[in-house]
Design a protein around this motif. Sequence first.
Motif, mmCIF file in Angstrom:
data_model
loop_
_atom_site.group_PDB
_atom_site.id
_atom_site.type_symbol
_atom_site.label_atom_id
_atom_site.label_comp_id
_atom_site.label_asym_id
_atom_site.label_seq_id
_atom_site.Cartn_x
_atom_site.Cartn_y
_atom_site.Cartn_z
ATOM 1 N N GLY A 40 52.603 62.065 65.244
ATOM 2 C CA GLY A 40 50.962 61.919 65.439
ATOM 3 C C GLY A 40 50.395 62.543 64.497
ATOM 4 O O GLY A 40 50.919 63.729 63.871
ATOM 5 N N GLU A 41 49.309 62.970 64.330
ATOM 6 C CA GLU A 41 48.393 63.536 63.395
ATOM 7 C C GLU A 41 48.453 65.109 63.501
ATOM 8 O O GLU A 41 48.617 65.683 62.478
ATOM 9 N N GLU A 44 51.939 66.138 62.174
ATOM 10 C CA GLU A 44 51.649 66.021 60.695
ATOM 11 C C GLU A 44 50.938 67.106 60.134
ATOM 12 O O GLU A 44 51.376 67.724 59.346
ATOM 13 N N THR A 45 49.604 67.387 60.547
ATOM 14 C CA THR A 45 49.084 68.484 60.149
ATOM 15 C C THR A 45 49.754 69.829 60.258
ATOM 16 O O THR A 45 49.764 70.612 59.408
#
Length: 298
Positions: A40-41, A44-45
């Motif tokens: 998920g985002e 990743e961040t």
Amino acid sequence: MDKLDKKLHDYLVDQSNAISDQWLALRETQAGSIYSAQAGEAAETLLRKQNHLTNLTVACKLLANSEQFEQKKEEWAREVAESRASTNTPIYEVMDALRKVKFIYWRFVEQFIDLHIDEVKPRHALKWCSLINEAFDELITRFAEIYYRLVNSRLSAQELLIVELSAPVIPITPTIGVLPLIGEIDATRAQALFDIVPERCAETGVAHLFIDLSGVTTIDTLVAQQIHQITQVLRLLGIQSTISGMRPEIVQTAIQLGLDFSDVQTFGTLQLGLKKVLQSQSGNLLAETNSKTLAFDK
């Protein structure tokens, strides 16, 4: 510090985002892993932010400023260890991720060497190899130390919670409580009972504690001694003890050890013990009430 060392440092810092991009591109699908390409985002961040810190920390090693590197290393190790511990990430996944980071990192060192082929000597390459490998090794070691402490601390807290839940002092009247013991009682659990039970009785205001052993599967000599010690501590605190559910083998163990339970009431079942004590208390209360009534009538 060699000027080329500073150049390489600056180059790696400038290329940090590109390093992160290539590292993240190596991710595969790993169900439930923060390193999964499908994580998920938000994951990743977080990985991008932490990888940027990794890149800056390793690059610091080239500046010959040990204090700065140590500060960066501590910041990185603590942040990553706390993050991975909070997500229950296995340590082998972290090691594999760092292996891939190192692989990508060396790609960019090679690119720098190609860009400065006329300036870079074998001694420079050997020096960078030593410094960068040492930096990654130190990161891994410090991460493992902090991660180990965090995981152990969490396990200890969970074990304490389990022990506390397995030693519940349950008030059934304002002054009477029951300690139902179930399952196997080993030396560790017996010690925990010794530490927890008197404190729980004091907190709840229990003046009479029923220790019910009918659900105990096994008990050895050490545990029998510990239970005896609990009753003695409670007696010194002014708390009366009653033991119920003592099976023949427990009684035999106590006799063989010479443990004196003569000052402790014992009953075959918890129900019988509670009935006797509650009836006795009711009778005493009734007699006291009648006595006060007669005195008032006079």
